[in-house]
Design an enzyme around this catalytic site. Structure first.
Site, short mmCIF file in Angstrom:
data_model
loop_
_atom_site.label_atom_id
_atom_site.label_comp_id
_atom_site.label_asym_id
_atom_site.label_seq_id
_atom_site.Cartn_x
_atom_site.Cartn_y
_atom_site.Cartn_z
N GLU A 15 0.81 -1.23 0.00
CA GLU A 15 0.00 0.00 0.00
C GLU A 15 0.84 1.27 0.00
OE1 GLU A 15 -3.93 -1.51 2.41
OE2 GLU A 15 -2.20 -0.97 3.61
C1 TNX Z 1 -4.48 -3.95 4.45
S1 TNX Z 1 -3.02 -6.27 3.86
C2 TNX Z 1 -3.21 -3.78 4.97
C3 TNX Z 1 -3.07 -3.43 6.37
C4 TNX Z 1 -4.40 -3.33 7.08
C5 TNX Z 1 -5.31 -4.43 6.59
C6 TNX Z 1 -6.61 -4.49 7.31
C7 TNX Z 1 -1.84 -5.31 3.84
C8 TNX Z 1 -0.61 -5.84 3.31
N1 TNX Z 1 -2.06 -4.09 4.31
O1 TNX Z 1 -2.38 -2.19 6.47
O2 TNX Z 1 -4.18 -3.44 8.44
O3 TNX Z 1 -5.54 -4.22 5.23
O4 TNX Z 1 -7.34 -5.60 6.93
#
Ligand code: TNX
Length: 538
Positions: A350
């Site tokens: 992300e």
């Molecule tokens: C996505 S999954 C994220 C996390 C959040 C999560 C909550 C991922 C690699 N990153 O930053 O905590 O969703 O479900």
């Protein structure tokens, strides 16, 4: 009450049962029901989670664990001795028996033996054979990891009251027969998010106990994020003094971070249970807490505001700055020095506040730094965009069945851990009224968590590329161990079975029946599991 031979199949008599005819899949027909998993005195040999490779019941060979039982461990092996000591500590509270752990056992006494030198190369490092006769339970393995796995099976073959913290007066039996067992995948993981809400060392240790019962062998700790920084780094002390301080958890909870001493204690505790700790520092995104502590990690040198909301994708390290790489190298060096396991996870998810070109440039520098300190780099699947990921492990967290960057990276050597968010994310709600968790990826009931195959989930990412599975538990909404347990159980055993058991044993009716029979164990252990309506709980 049904006996072992009727469970196996009416047409199979004991004399026709051979290793090849009576595998677990033979036992796991849709006619298998919860009551068929328990014999008159305890669980059937086929009741184990994850399902073993081969199970051969011998109804005439029940073992009785009694006041005179001894535990014998491989002479000269400290590791075997330590597995024996752990088993004895687990069996003493409920039985009230002494259960001495010895290198040799008097012949006349009922004995649980933990022996190395299995001479069966199918077993690998983690496999074991378990043989139950009226006078002995013998676990044989090539390595102590296999002995430990065998003891996890043995615990499930004893009545559920074995997990009682107080003495229970009853007959302690183990159903007769043989098990041959070894894992499908080398990596069977769970992940705990220490950043959004900090979980104490005591809670982490409890989780290690609970997951290792299902032969989960890696625990990934997500140690930094936008809200907080949860591991001591000596060369950058404000990371924890500021961003591990009061109010750094979601909604202003906190404080909390692990000192290096506490981290090492967790590593050692996990190692005794054959669980390897994988530390994660998330970058180049998810770094707001680091930048609050050190404004020099931003491009303009201005400290951002601390954040305790649950937004994602807004922070980025300054990709062109030397300070960034000095910071990253210091953190990787210090973390590698206290991490005996092979993997160091550098996040990489992300990174919406980092341009694609910057992202790749960053990973091209950082992935080799992990190797410089002797570790295999591991990151969320976005790292597959960088060519340097060919020697790394990428953790798939998507919800689609295609991920072109990952499929391309696999052709250059990248290995994959499967954590599809709509199947394996333990922080997803079970149904719309689940009081905890999120729902952005899916609602995940137990049957959904169980209903997929790690080696065919993503196009171009097949059995040879997949090293295993992991069940992440993000803790935006989870505060304490009760919350963790409620989201993890009963879905974690589903993911553990996908990681351990042969594809041929995969069978929802069988799994559901075995899970239903497992419920009383969690009750005895005081584990706050979600009583899914999909399961007929005993
Ligand atoms: C996505 S999954 C994220 C996390 C959040 C999560 C909550 C991922 C690699 N990153 O930053 O905590 O969703 O479900």
């Amino acid at each position: 009450m049904l006996t072992g031979s009727t469970l196996a199949a009416p047409t199979l008599t004991k004399s026709t049962l051979t290793k090849s005819t009576l595998t677990t899949s033979t036992l796991t027909t849709s006619t298998l029901t919860r009551s068929m998993l328990a014999g008159p005195t305890g669980p059937m040999l086929s009741s184990v989670i994850p399902a073993p490779v081969e199970v051969r019941p011998d109804p005439g060979a029940t073992f009785r664990l009694g006041a005179l039982t001894v535990i014998r461990t491989q002479p000269g092996s400290d590791a075997a001795r330590s597995v024996g000591d752990l088993l004895a500590r687990e069996l003493r509270p409920a039985t009230g028996f002494g259960l001495p752990v010895l290198p040799v056992a008097p012949r006349a006494l009922p004995t649980i033996s933990l022996m190395l030198g299995a001479r069966d190369n199918r077993l690998g490092d983690e496999g074991y054979r378990l043989a139950v006769s009226p006078t002995s339970v013998t676990i044989r393995a090539n390595k102590a990891a296999g002995l430990f796995a065998g003891t996890r099976t043995l615990l499930q073959l004893l009545p559920a009251e074995i997990d009682s913290p107080r003495v229970v007066r009853r007959v302690w039996t183990v159903a007769g027969g043989d098990i041959v067992d070894y894992p499908r995948f080398a990596y069977r993981g769970a992940m705990l998010d220490e950043a959004r809400h900090f979980h104490t060392p005591r809670e982490v240790r409890a989780y290690i106990d609970e997951i290792s019962r299902f032969k989960v062998n890696y625990l990934h700790l997500h140690l930094s994020d936008d809200q907080g920084w949860r591991i001591q780094i000596d060369s950058w002390p404000r990371l924890t003094s500021v961003s591990g301080g009061a109010g750094t958890g979601v909604d202003g909870e906190g404080p909390g971070f692990l000192t290096k001493a506490q981290y090492k204690d967790i590593v050692a505790y996990a190692a005794k249970r054959y669980v390897t700790i994988v530390p994660e520092i998330d970058m180049p995104g998810h770094v707001n807490a680091a930048q609050v502590a050190y404004p020099s990690l931003t491009c303009d040198g201005v400290a951002p505001a601390p954040r305790t909301d649950t937004e994602v994708g807004y922070s980025s390290l300054c990709i062109g700055s030397d300070t960034t790489y000095r910071f990253v190298e210091d953190v990787i060096r210090e973390l590698a020095a206290i991490t005996p396991g092979p993997y160091l996870h550098i996040g990489g998810d992300e990174a919406q506040a980092t341009s694609d070109a910057d992202y790749v440039a960053f990973q091209q520098r950082v992935l080799p730094l992990v190797a410089k300190y002797g570790k295999t780099a591991y990151g969320w699947n976005e790292i597959a965009k960088a060519p340097a990921a060919s020697t790394a492990v990428a953790q798939f967290w998507g919800t689609d069945t295609t991920e072109p960057d990952l499929a391309a990276a696999v052709t250059t050597g990248t290995k994959v851990v499967m954590s599809p968010a709509n199947k394996a994310y333990l922080d997803m709600k079970y149904n719309p009224s689940t009081p905890l968790g999120q729902d952005w990826a899916a609602l995940i009931e137990v049957r959904d968590a169980y209903g997929w195959d790690p080696a065919t989930r993503v196009a171009g990412v097949g059995e040879n590329a997949v090293i295993g599975v992991e069940a992440p538990l993000w803790s935006e909404t989870l505060r304490d161990l009760d919350d963790i347990e409620f989201m993890a159980f009963p879905r974690l055993p589903a993911i553990a079975e996908l990681g351990w058991s042969p594809r041929s044993t995969h069978d929802w009716d069988s799994f559901a029946a075995r899970l239903g029979a497992y419920g009383p164990r969690w009750t005895q252990q005081g584990v706050n599991f979600y009583p899914s309506p999909q399961i007929a709980w005993s």
